[in-house]
Design a protein around this motif. Structure first.
Motif, PDB file in Angstrom:
ATOM      1  N   ARG A   5       0.835  -1.196   0.000  1.00  0.00           N
ATOM      2  CA  ARG A   5       0.000   0.000   0.000  1.00  0.00           C
ATOM      3  C   ARG A   5       0.876   1.254   0.000  1.00  0.00           C
ATOM      4  NH1 ARG A   5      -4.139  -0.555   4.760  1.00  0.00           N
ATOM      5  NH2 ARG A   5      -5.403   0.937   3.603  1.00  0.00           N
ATOM      6  N   LEU A   6       1.985   1.198   0.724  1.00  0.00           N
ATOM      7  CA  LEU A   6       2.935   2.313   0.699  1.00  0.00           C
ATOM      8  C   LEU A   6       3.500   2.505  -0.702  1.00  0.00           C
ATOM      9  CD1 LEU A   6       5.014   1.983   3.994  1.00  0.00           C
ATOM     10  CD2 LEU A   6       3.864   4.043   3.174  1.00  0.00           C
ATOM     11  N   ALA A   7       3.772   1.375  -1.380  1.00  0.00           N
ATOM     12  CA  ALA A   7       4.331   1.451  -2.731  1.00  0.00           C
ATOM     13  C   ALA A   7       3.403   2.233  -3.656  1.00  0.00           C
ATOM     14  CB  ALA A   7       4.562   0.042  -3.277  1.00  0.00           C
ATOM     15  N   ALA A   8       2.112   2.079  -3.443  1.00  0.00           N
ATOM     16  CA  ALA A   8       1.146   2.776  -4.288  1.00  0.00           C
ATOM     17  C   ALA A   8       1.041   4.256  -3.929  1.00  0.00           C
ATOM     18  CB  ALA A   8      -0.222   2.113  -4.155  1.00  0.00           C
ATOM     19  N   GLN A   9       1.450   4.611  -2.719  1.00  0.00           N
ATOM     20  CA  GLN A   9       1.268   5.980  -2.241  1.00  0.00           C
ATOM     21  C   GLN A   9       2.504   6.859  -2.390  1.00  0.00           C
ATOM     22  OE1 GLN A   9       0.094   5.306   1.814  1.00  0.00           O
ATOM     23  NE2 GLN A   9      -1.815   4.283   1.254  1.00  0.00           N
ATOM     24  N   VAL A  10       3.688   6.270  -2.331  1.00  0.00           N
ATOM     25  CA  VAL A  10       4.900   7.087  -2.354  1.00  0.00           C
ATOM     26  C   VAL A  10       5.103   7.723  -3.722  1.00  0.00           C
ATOM     27  CG1 VAL A  10       6.041   5.745  -0.553  1.00  0.00           C
ATOM     28  CG2 VAL A  10       6.361   5.102  -2.960  1.00  0.00           C
ATOM     29  N   GLU A  11       5.824   8.823  -3.729  1.00  0.00           N
ATOM     30  CA  GLU A  11       6.053   9.545  -4.971  1.00  0.00           C
ATOM     31  C   GLU A  11       7.212   8.973  -5.784  1.00  0.00           C
ATOM     32  OE1 GLU A  11       6.511  13.666  -4.139  1.00  0.00           O
ATOM     33  OE2 GLU A  11       4.463  13.906  -3.361  1.00  0.00           O
ATOM     34  N   ALA A  12       8.076   8.201  -5.160  1.00  0.00           N
ATOM     35  CA  ALA A  12       9.236   7.649  -5.860  1.00  0.00           C
ATOM     36  C   ALA A  12       8.806   6.814  -7.067  1.00  0.00           C
ATOM     37  CB  ALA A  12      10.058   6.784  -4.901  1.00  0.00           C
ATOM     38  N   ARG A  13       9.608   6.895  -8.123  1.00  0.00           N
ATOM     39  CA  ARG A  13       9.282   6.157  -9.348  1.00  0.00           C
ATOM     40  C   ARG A  13       9.654   4.684  -9.253  1.00  0.00           C
ATOM     41  NH1 ARG A  13      11.934  10.585 -11.771  1.00  0.00           N
ATOM     42  NH2 ARG A  13      13.673   9.201 -12.303  1.00  0.00           N
ATOM     43  N   THR A  14      10.594   4.353  -8.360  1.00  0.00           N
ATOM     44  CA  THR A  14      11.089   2.982  -8.266  1.00  0.00           C
ATOM     45  C   THR A  14      10.888   2.447  -6.860  1.00  0.00           C
ATOM     46  OG1 THR A  14      12.757   3.357  -9.973  1.00  0.00           O
ATOM     47  CG2 THR A  14      13.129   1.502  -8.468  1.00  0.00           C
ATOM     48  N   ILE A  15      10.414   1.210  -6.778  1.00  0.00           N
ATOM     49  CA  ILE A  15      10.235   0.514  -5.509  1.00  0.00           C
ATOM     50  C   ILE A  15      11.239  -0.624  -5.458  1.00  0.00           C
ATOM     51  CG2 ILE A  15       8.625  -0.738  -4.028  1.00  0.00           C
ATOM     52  CD1 ILE A  15       7.705   2.118  -4.752  1.00  0.00           C
ATOM     53  N   VAL A  16      12.099  -0.627  -4.453  1.00  0.00           N
ATOM     54  CA  VAL A  16      12.994  -1.764  -4.227  1.00  0.00           C
ATOM     55  C   VAL A  16      12.395  -2.556  -3.071  1.00  0.00           C
ATOM     56  CG1 VAL A  16      15.336  -2.541  -3.744  1.00  0.00           C
ATOM     57  CG2 VAL A  16      14.968  -0.408  -5.001  1.00  0.00           C
ATOM     58  N   PHE A  17      11.817  -3.721  -3.396  1.00  0.00           N
ATOM     59  CA  PHE A  17      11.083  -4.498  -2.401  1.00  0.00           C
ATOM     60  C   PHE A  17      11.978  -5.598  -1.851  1.00  0.00           C
ATOM     61  CE2 PHE A  17       6.465  -4.817  -1.235  1.00  0.00           C
ATOM     62  CZ  PHE A  17       6.661  -5.623  -0.131  1.00  0.00           C
ATOM     63  N   CYS A  18      12.376  -5.439  -0.605  1.00  0.00           N
ATOM     64  CA  CYS A  18      13.183  -6.447   0.075  1.00  0.00           C
ATOM     65  C   CYS A  18      12.235  -7.396   0.804  1.00  0.00           C
ATOM     66  CB  CYS A  18      14.162  -5.792   1.037  1.00  0.00           C
ATOM     67  SG  CYS A  18      15.367  -4.728   0.213  1.00  0.00           S
ATOM     68  N   GLY A  19      11.849  -8.426   0.096  1.00  0.00           N
ATOM     69  CA  GLY A  19      10.906  -9.405   0.610  1.00  0.00           C
ATOM     70  C   GLY A  19      10.981 -10.633  -0.281  1.00  0.00           C
ATOM     71  N   VAL A  20       9.832 -11.220  -0.589  1.00  0.00           N
ATOM     72  CA  VAL A  20       9.800 -12.365  -1.495  1.00  0.00           C
ATOM     73  C   VAL A  20       8.941 -12.033  -2.712  1.00  0.00           C
ATOM     74  CG1 VAL A  20      10.280 -14.063   0.298  1.00  0.00           C
ATOM     75  CG2 VAL A  20       7.904 -13.452  -0.210  1.00  0.00           C
ATOM     76  N   HIS A  21       8.934 -12.938  -3.684  1.00  0.00           N
ATOM     77  CA  HIS A  21       8.409 -12.633  -5.009  1.00  0.00           C
ATOM     78  C   HIS A  21       6.949 -12.186  -4.988  1.00  0.00           C
ATOM     79  CE1 HIS A  21       7.346 -13.241  -9.275  1.00  0.00           C
ATOM     80  NE2 HIS A  21       8.619 -13.011  -9.494  1.00  0.00           N
ATOM     81  N   PHE A  22       6.078 -12.891  -4.253  1.00  0.00           N
ATOM     82  CA  PHE A  22       4.658 -12.535  -4.292  1.00  0.00           C
ATOM     83  C   PHE A  22       4.428 -11.129  -3.729  1.00  0.00           C
ATOM     84  CE2 PHE A  22       4.456 -14.128   0.127  1.00  0.00           C
ATOM     85  CZ  PHE A  22       3.636 -13.181   0.718  1.00  0.00           C
ATOM     86  N   MET A  23       5.283 -10.707  -2.806  1.00  0.00           N
ATOM     87  CA  MET A  23       5.144  -9.362  -2.236  1.00  0.00           C
ATOM     88  C   MET A  23       5.463  -8.292  -3.267  1.00  0.00           C
ATOM     89  SD  MET A  23       6.930  -9.952   1.466  1.00  0.00           S
ATOM     90  CE  MET A  23       6.369 -11.284   2.548  1.00  0.00           C
ATOM     91  N   ALA A  24       6.541  -8.503  -4.025  1.00  0.00           N
ATOM     92  CA  ALA A  24       6.891  -7.561  -5.079  1.00  0.00           C
ATOM     93  C   ALA A  24       5.801  -7.532  -6.143  1.00  0.00           C
ATOM     94  CB  ALA A  24       8.232  -7.945  -5.692  1.00  0.00           C
ATOM     95  N   GLU A  25       5.214  -8.693  -6.438  1.00  0.00           N
ATOM     96  CA  GLU A  25       4.086  -8.752  -7.380  1.00  0.00           C
ATOM     97  C   GLU A  25       2.915  -7.923  -6.885  1.00  0.00           C
ATOM     98  OE1 GLU A  25       3.834 -12.823  -9.990  1.00  0.00           O
ATOM     99  OE2 GLU A  25       2.919 -12.817  -8.012  1.00  0.00           O
ATOM    100  N   THR A  26       2.594  -8.050  -5.601  1.00  0.00           N
ATOM    101  CA  THR A  26       1.463  -7.307  -5.047  1.00  0.00           C
ATOM    102  C   THR A  26       1.714  -5.807  -5.124  1.00  0.00           C
ATOM    103  OG1 THR A  26       1.030  -9.155  -3.535  1.00  0.00           O
ATOM    104  CG2 THR A  26      -0.069  -7.080  -3.057  1.00  0.00           C
ATOM    105  N   ALA A  27       2.952  -5.404  -4.876  1.00  0.00           N
ATOM    106  CA  ALA A  27       3.297  -3.985  -5.012  1.00  0.00           C
ATOM    107  C   ALA A  27       3.091  -3.517  -6.449  1.00  0.00           C
ATOM    108  CB  ALA A  27       4.744  -3.758  -4.579  1.00  0.00           C
ATOM    109  N   LYS A  28       3.487  -4.344  -7.412  1.00  0.00           N
ATOM    110  CA  LYS A  28       3.323  -3.996  -8.823  1.00  0.00           C
ATOM    111  C   LYS A  28       1.847  -3.931  -9.196  1.00  0.00           C
ATOM    112  CE  LYS A  28       4.782  -3.154 -13.018  1.00  0.00           C
ATOM    113  NZ  LYS A  28       5.482  -1.877 -13.346  1.00  0.00           N
ATOM    114  N   ILE A  29       1.041  -4.814  -8.633  1.00  0.00           N
ATOM    115  CA  ILE A  29      -0.400  -4.811  -8.895  1.00  0.00           C
ATOM    116  C   ILE A  29      -1.033  -3.504  -8.415  1.00  0.00           C
ATOM    117  CG2 ILE A  29      -2.585  -5.865  -8.136  1.00  0.00           C
ATOM    118  CD1 ILE A  29      -1.030  -8.571  -8.140  1.00  0.00           C
TER     119      ILE A  29
END
Length: 330
Positions: A54-78
């Motif tokens: 949810r933070l990934a969708a709200q922040v102004e930064a153009r790039t998200i570096v997700f330190c977690g596992v694959h499904f989490m990065a997918e959810t951020a992209k969704i």
């Protein structure tokens, strides 16, 4: 200076380089609660997978570096399809998410026409796309209660969270997929009972994904342990409880990476793992070197098929609208 150096000077130099590269790349670093302590400390935000997405969708930064596992990065992209989402190690998977595929969900739905499919957020984008509504461990019961009582429910993929939801809602028409996280499943009832017996004054925080969740509730129900000592909580719920407790010691039944956040939140209480071997090797795959490499070279970008993303987003957004995932949905 090497990224894997352990002395404080090298660690500080590494952290400064990470933050410099993040600013240069217009990136925000998100770290899950189960990540290595040094990764958690350098991240801009630390939390559970849903809160971070949810933070990934709200922040102004153009790039998200997700330190977690694959499904989490997918959810951020969704939830943030217009942003670049990077996962420092593409091999960081999830044993729980791997227990069910989109094909499995379609076959299960065919066996139960008209049933409502509820998926724990710890699933792939393809599985979420076949789901009516997602849930976290903190709002799973609210999600179930939002469904008419005469509707069958298919709950996936975690059998322990499914069993917990059946207990707390009293719903009998819930079919539960028999998946599990290998780490949480390893925190079993026998180990919990031994630790509780050896620490008669300690509080106990148990994640509902754990194999010992049923045992924890049995200990309370049988009167063996006072109800106020045992709490079944999401990771965010554990953090909230840790900030409020005045207990001398709290035993934690979840992945050991959570201890770092709990100790940071409360320096006077002693937090110990129920099982100190409960470590997810997938979560620990992202190390200082890989984080630096991701920032320098843009590795590894996560993409989700547009149709899958759109269908998965609907199930996630329905989840967000029900109950409160809080800061710790898992």
């Amino acid at each position: 200076m090497t990224a894997t150096a352990t002395d404080s000077t090298s660690r500080q130099a590494w952290a400064e380089e990470v933050r410099r590269l993040a600013e240069e790349r217009d990136a925000v670093i998100l770290a899950h609660n189960y990540q290595r302590p040094e990764i958690q400390d350098v991240a801009h935000h630390t939390g559970d997978s849903l809160a971070l997405s949810r933070l990934a969708a709200q922040v102004e930064a153009r790039t998200i570096v997700f330190c977690g596992v694959h499904f989490m990065a997918e959810t951020a992209k969704i939830l943030a399809p217009e942003k670049t989402v990077l996962l420092p190690d593409p091999n960081a998977g999830c044993s729980l998410a791997d227990t069910i595929t989109a094909e499995d969900v379609r076959a299960w739905k065919a066996e139960h026409p008209g049933a409502v499919v509820v998926a724990y957020v710890n699933t792939t984008a393809a599985v979420k796309a076949e789901t009516d509504i997602c849930c976290t461990s903190s709002n799973a019961a609210d999600v179930i209660r939002s469904i008419p009582e005469d509707r069958e429910i298919l709950f996936l993929p975690d059998q322990f969270l499914g069993a917990h939801v059946k207990r707390v809602t009293g719903r009998e028409n819930i079919h539960v997929w028999m998946g599990e996280c290998h780490v949480h499943a390893g925190i079993d009832g026998h180990t919990l009972r031994e630790r509780v017996d050896s620490e008669p004054d300690a509080e106990v925080y148990v994640h509902p994904e754990c194999g010992c969740a049923t045992s924890a509730l049995y200990l309370v129900g049988s009167g063996a342990v006072p109800q106020e000592r045992v709490k079944v909580l999401s990771t965010g719920g554990m953090l909230d409880a840790a900030e409020r407790t005045d207990a001398a010691k709290v035993l934690i039944a979840t992945e050991t990476g959570m201890l770092h956040q709990l100790r940071n939140a409360n320096g006077t209480t002693q937090f110990e793992a129920v099982n100190d071997r409960a470590e997810c090797h997938y979560m620990k795959m992202i190390d200082p070197e890989k984080l630096l490499n991701s920032l320098r070279n843009g590795t590894t970008e996560i993409t989700v098929d547009a149709d899958v993303s759109e269908r998965a987003r609907r199930s996630v957004e329905r989840m967000v609208s029900i109950g409160s995932p809080s800061r710790g949905g898992e």
